[in-house]
Design an enzyme around this catalytic site. Structure first.
Site, PDB file in Angstrom:
ATOM      1  N   CYS A  71      30.706  17.132  10.989  1.00 18.20           N
ATOM      2  CA  CYS A  71      29.112  17.180  10.364  1.00 18.20           C
ATOM      3  C   CYS A  71      28.510  18.436  10.761  1.00 18.20           C
ATOM      4  O   CYS A  71      27.790  19.178   9.961  1.00 18.20           O
ATOM      5  CB  CYS A  71      28.402  16.194  11.235  1.00 18.20           C
ATOM      6  SG  CYS A  71      29.091  14.643  10.627  1.00 18.20           S
TER       7      CYS A  71
HETATM    8  C1  BEZ Z   1      32.695  14.634  12.894  1.00 14.63           C
HETATM    9  O1  BEZ Z   1      31.623  15.105  12.265  1.00 14.63           O
HETATM   10  O2  BEZ Z   1      33.329  15.621  13.338  1.00 14.63           O
HETATM   11  C2  BEZ Z   1      33.110  13.378  13.252  1.00 14.63           C
HETATM   12  C3  BEZ Z   1      32.296  12.404  13.084  1.00 14.63           C
HETATM   13  C4  BEZ Z   1      32.475  10.849  13.379  1.00 14.63           C
HETATM   14  C5  BEZ Z   1      33.964  10.762  13.407  1.00 14.63           C
HETATM   15  C6  BEZ Z   1      35.164  11.617  13.408  1.00 14.63           C
HETATM   16  C7  BEZ Z   1      34.570  12.837  13.240  1.00 14.63           C
END
Ligand code: BEZ
Length: 212
Positions: A46
């Site tokens: 994200c």
């Molecule tokens: C991420 O944004 O890296 C992420 C968020 C939730 C679960 C797995 C990855």
């Protein structure tokens, strides 16, 4: 809540965001919109996505598109995380992020898929037209970052269809030839496409991209 489908009206809502309280439809005004969810604050994928969307702001502006992010975390968490995004991605977030800590908007837009994760959202994207109808949806799992260049490319296609009555073929890129939609007959096509068209088949009529 049944899943939202293409052509449905994007549900209106009131929400807290990093830019204050908004009413979604009023906030959109007469522009196109992209509403996208990310699973949680302070997560790596994200972080990279939000930095990229901030860097692409001019591209969204050029297309008359307002962008808004969402996660199920509160505003103060978003604000702390935005500092990290600036530090690591070199971009200040220049669009509002919804603080959906009560999961109201996530539920309204069916962004939580319990068999994937019952607390966090998946990576949803809704492209909304100026008529507030849903024009495109994408759903990616948490572990797969989205390609926002693809989202811009799809918006270009949607806007060409809406303004000129053309569709875009496989792997189309801006500047490539387009396809005249089948609701336009040949007689009408001659008037509407002054650059001409090639009739490969009655249902496959190719014309140069009208706005180039
Ligand atoms: C991420 O944004 O890296 C992420 C968020 C939730 C679960 C797995 C990855």
């Amino acid at each position: 809540m049944a899943a939202l489908r293409l052509g449905d009206t994007a549900p209106n809502f009131s929400a807290k965001t990093t830019e204050g309280q908004i009413m979604f439809h009023e906030w959109l005004g007469d522009k196109w919109g992209v509403l996208f969810s990310h699973p949680a604050d302070f997560t790596p994928v994200c972080t990279t996505e939000l930095g990229m969307v901030a860097k692409l702001k001019d591209e969204f502006d050029k297309r008359n598109v307002k962008v808004i992010g969402l996660s199920v975390d509160p505003v103060d968490s978003h604000e702390k995380w935005l500092e990290d995004i600036f530090e690591t991605q070199g971009a200040r977030i220049n669009f509002p992020m919804i603080a959906d800590d009560d999961k109201y908007v996530a539920s309204l837009y069916d962004m939580i898929h319990p068999n994937a994760d019952d607390k966090l959202t998946v990576r949803s994207v809704f492209v909304i037209g100026p008529d507030k109808k849903i024009k495109l949806t994408l759903t990616y799992p948490a572990s797969t970052g989205r390609d926002f260049y693809e989202i811009l490319r799809a918006i270009d296609s949607l806007q060409l269809t809406s303004s000129y009555g053309v569709a875009t073929p496989v792997n189309w890129r801006d500047g490539d030839d387009c396809i005249i939609v089948n609701s336009i007959n040949d007689e009408e096509a001659i008037k509407r496409f002054p650059k001409g068209f090639i009739k490969v088949k009655p249902y496959l009529r190719i014309t140069p991209q009208p706005n180039k």
